[in-house]
Motif scaffolding. Sequence first.
Motif, mmCIF file in Angstrom:
data_model
loop_
_atom_site.group_PDB
_atom_site.id
_atom_site.type_symbol
_atom_site.label_atom_id
_atom_site.label_comp_id
_atom_site.label_asym_id
_atom_site.label_seq_id
_atom_site.Cartn_x
_atom_site.Cartn_y
_atom_site.Cartn_z
ATOM 1 N N ASP A 7 0.889 -1.155 0.000
ATOM 2 C CA ASP A 7 0.000 0.000 0.000
ATOM 3 C C ASP A 7 0.934 1.214 0.000
ATOM 4 O OD1 ASP A 7 -2.269 1.630 0.135
ATOM 5 O OD2 ASP A 7 -2.281 1.590 2.327
ATOM 6 N N PHE A 8 1.193 1.756 -1.196
ATOM 7 C CA PHE A 8 2.193 2.786 -1.399
ATOM 8 C C PHE A 8 1.800 4.114 -0.764
ATOM 9 C CE2 PHE A 8 3.253 6.436 -4.261
ATOM 10 C CZ PHE A 8 4.584 6.547 -3.931
ATOM 11 N N GLY A 9 2.793 4.729 -0.124
ATOM 12 C CA GLY A 9 2.665 6.076 0.409
ATOM 13 C C GLY A 9 4.049 6.690 0.493
ATOM 14 N N GLU A 10 4.122 7.995 0.414
ATOM 15 C CA GLU A 10 5.417 8.665 0.446
ATOM 16 C C GLU A 10 5.854 9.057 1.855
ATOM 17 O OE1 GLU A 10 6.364 11.096 -3.206
ATOM 18 O OE2 GLU A 10 4.166 11.041 -3.303
ATOM 19 N N ALA A 11 5.009 8.786 2.842
ATOM 20 C CA ALA A 11 5.383 8.988 4.240
ATOM 21 C C ALA A 11 5.379 7.657 4.987
ATOM 22 C CB ALA A 11 4.423 9.966 4.912
ATOM 23 N N ARG A 12 4.345 6.854 4.711
ATOM 24 C CA ARG A 12 4.227 5.515 5.304
ATOM 25 C C ARG A 12 3.790 4.553 4.209
ATOM 26 N NH1 ARG A 12 0.792 8.250 8.147
ATOM 27 N NH2 ARG A 12 -0.892 6.870 7.541
ATOM 28 N N MET A 13 4.295 3.335 4.295
ATOM 29 C CA MET A 13 3.960 2.335 3.296
ATOM 30 C C MET A 13 3.634 1.031 4.018
ATOM 31 S SD MET A 13 6.261 1.447 -0.032
ATOM 32 C CE MET A 13 7.679 0.997 0.960
ATOM 33 N N ASP A 19 2.086 -16.388 2.179
ATOM 34 C CA ASP A 19 2.777 -17.601 2.593
ATOM 35 C C ASP A 19 3.423 -18.208 1.344
ATOM 36 O OD1 ASP A 19 0.342 -18.435 1.390
ATOM 37 O OD2 ASP A 19 0.391 -20.302 2.495
ATOM 38 N N PRO A 20 4.309 -19.180 1.488
ATOM 39 C CA PRO A 20 5.009 -19.745 0.326
ATOM 40 C C PRO A 20 4.088 -20.353 -0.736
ATOM 41 C CG PRO A 20 6.131 -20.398 2.331
ATOM 42 C CD PRO A 20 4.847 -19.730 2.747
ATOM 43 N N THR A 21 2.879 -20.761 -0.337
ATOM 44 C CA THR A 21 1.956 -21.346 -1.304
ATOM 45 C C THR A 21 1.141 -20.296 -2.056
ATOM 46 O OG1 THR A 21 0.112 -21.581 0.259
ATOM 47 C CG2 THR A 21 1.717 -23.397 0.147
ATOM 48 N N GLY A 22 1.237 -19.036 -1.648
ATOM 49 C CA GLY A 22 0.455 -17.985 -2.298
ATOM 50 C C GLY A 22 -1.017 -18.047 -1.952
ATOM 51 N N PHE A 23 -1.337 -18.593 -0.776
ATOM 52 C CA PHE A 23 -2.732 -18.764 -0.362
ATOM 53 C C PHE A 23 -3.189 -17.690 0.622
ATOM 54 C CE2 PHE A 23 -6.010 -20.668 2.371
ATOM 55 C CZ PHE A 23 -6.943 -21.012 1.411
ATOM 56 N N LEU A 24 -2.323 -17.322 1.560
ATOM 57 C CA LEU A 24 -2.714 -16.436 2.658
ATOM 58 C C LEU A 24 -1.773 -15.245 2.770
ATOM 59 C CD1 LEU A 24 -4.666 -16.137 5.072
ATOM 60 C CD2 LEU A 24 -2.989 -17.371 6.436
ATOM 61 N N ALA A 25 -2.351 -14.055 2.891
ATOM 62 C CA ALA A 25 -1.570 -12.827 3.072
ATOM 63 C C ALA A 25 -1.518 -12.456 4.545
ATOM 64 C CB ALA A 25 -2.206 -11.682 2.278
ATOM 65 N N SER A 26 -0.349 -12.019 4.986
ATOM 66 C CA SER A 26 -0.171 -11.539 6.356
ATOM 67 C C SER A 26 0.518 -10.189 6.317
ATOM 68 C CB SER A 26 0.706 -12.508 7.159
ATOM 69 O OG SER A 26 0.102 -13.757 7.256
ATOM 70 N N GLY A 27 0.035 -9.273 7.132
ATOM 71 C CA GLY A 27 0.685 -7.977 7.225
ATOM 72 C C GLY A 27 2.038 -8.125 7.878
ATOM 73 N N ILE A 28 3.053 -7.441 7.324
ATOM 74 C CA ILE A 28 4.384 -7.520 7.937
ATOM 75 C C ILE A 28 4.841 -6.168 8.478
ATOM 76 C CG2 ILE A 28 5.131 -9.569 6.704
ATOM 77 C CD1 ILE A 28 6.730 -7.759 4.798
ATOM 78 N N GLY A 29 4.002 -5.148 8.348
ATOM 79 C CA GLY A 29 4.328 -3.893 8.987
ATOM 80 C C GLY A 29 4.165 -2.677 8.106
ATOM 81 N N VAL A 33 8.785 6.139 5.423
ATOM 82 C CA VAL A 33 9.679 6.454 4.310
ATOM 83 C C VAL A 33 9.723 7.961 4.124
ATOM 84 C CG1 VAL A 33 9.330 4.250 3.142
ATOM 85 C CG2 VAL A 33 7.846 6.159 2.592
ATOM 86 N N SER A 34 10.749 8.420 3.408
ATOM 87 C CA SER A 34 10.855 9.855 3.148
ATOM 88 C C SER A 34 10.792 10.102 1.647
ATOM 89 C CB SER A 34 12.142 10.426 3.751
ATOM 90 O OG SER A 34 13.263 9.697 3.283
ATOM 91 N N GLY A 35 9.574 10.302 1.163
ATOM 92 C CA GLY A 35 9.376 10.631 -0.234
ATOM 93 C C GLY A 35 9.385 9.437 -1.158
ATOM 94 N N PHE A 36 9.246 9.736 -2.446
ATOM 95 C CA PHE A 36 9.138 8.721 -3.487
ATOM 96 C C PHE A 36 10.369 7.822 -3.523
ATOM 97 C CE2 PHE A 36 9.512 7.187 -7.839
ATOM 98 C CZ PHE A 36 8.220 6.749 -8.108
ATOM 99 N N LYS A 37 11.544 8.424 -3.532
ATOM 100 C CA LYS A 37 12.788 7.650 -3.614
ATOM 101 C C LYS A 37 12.943 6.723 -2.404
ATOM 102 C CE LYS A 37 17.763 8.119 -4.127
ATOM 103 N NZ LYS A 37 18.916 8.995 -4.126
ATOM 104 N N GLY A 38 12.618 7.231 -1.219
ATOM 105 C CA GLY A 38 12.697 6.413 -0.011
ATOM 106 C C GLY A 38 11.723 5.253 -0.042
ATOM 107 N N ALA A 39 10.549 5.485 -0.610
ATOM 108 C CA ALA A 39 9.551 4.422 -0.732
ATOM 109 C C ALA A 39 10.038 3.336 -1.689
ATOM 110 C CB ALA A 39 8.216 5.003 -1.198
ATOM 111 N N VAL A 40 10.625 3.749 -2.802
ATOM 112 C CA VAL A 40 11.156 2.779 -3.770
ATOM 113 C C VAL A 40 12.237 1.935 -3.110
ATOM 114 C CG1 VAL A 40 12.477 2.516 -5.917
ATOM 115 C CG2 VAL A 40 10.551 4.113 -5.826
ATOM 116 N N GLU A 41 13.172 2.582 -2.417
ATOM 117 C CA GLU A 41 14.267 1.856 -1.762
ATOM 118 C C GLU A 41 13.738 0.864 -0.725
ATOM 119 O OE1 GLU A 41 16.794 4.958 -0.242
ATOM 120 O OE2 GLU A 41 17.495 5.506 -2.251
ATOM 121 N N ASP A 120 -2.342 1.052 7.473
ATOM 122 C CA ASP A 120 -1.538 0.894 6.256
ATOM 123 C C ASP A 120 -1.161 -0.573 6.044
ATOM 124 O OD1 ASP A 120 -1.492 3.623 5.540
ATOM 125 O OD2 ASP A 120 0.077 4.001 7.008
ATOM 126 N N THR A 121 -0.767 -1.238 7.128
ATOM 127 C CA THR A 121 -0.420 -2.655 7.043
ATOM 128 C C THR A 121 -1.645 -3.482 6.647
ATOM 129 O OG1 THR A 121 1.276 -2.386 8.740
ATOM 130 C CG2 THR A 121 0.514 -4.631 8.318
#
Length: 136
Positions: A7-13, A19-29, A33-41, A120-121
């Motif tokens: 979930d892209f954001g230039e302040a928080r992302m 999971d390895p099977t591609g079945f279940l999504a879990s939030g990891i945090g 970030v500081s701006g577009f470049k920081g978000a990309v990194e 955001d997570t």
Amino acid sequence: MRVLGIDFGEARMGLALSDPTGFLASGIGTVKVSGFKGAVEAAVKAALDNKVELIVVGLPVNMDGTQGGRADKCRDFANEVGEKSGIKVEMYDERRTTILAAGFMNETGTFGKKRKDAIDTLSAQIILQSFLDRNR
């Protein structure tokens, strides 16, 4: 196959991981970030650290189906992350994810600073889970 949801954001992302099977999504945090470049990194680092094979970035689409400047910014972000990481990136309609996440936060009584980071997570997790469900 592991998939990273963003979930892209230039302040928080918000970030989510399948999971390895591609079945279940879990939030990891939520990453500050500081701006577009920081978000990309930060996105490239998360993708490489988690050895994902695909990255899914939420695409903000208006309720009437139109797309504005924010959608263009997300596409630019996705293209940059794909180029820098060498990993395939797909966009996924994120309509209503923030509303769903906010509703969940209300139901669980999560407010204040904890809510700001958690939303955001959770949005990234909803984006990724919706993508996984659609492609199953």
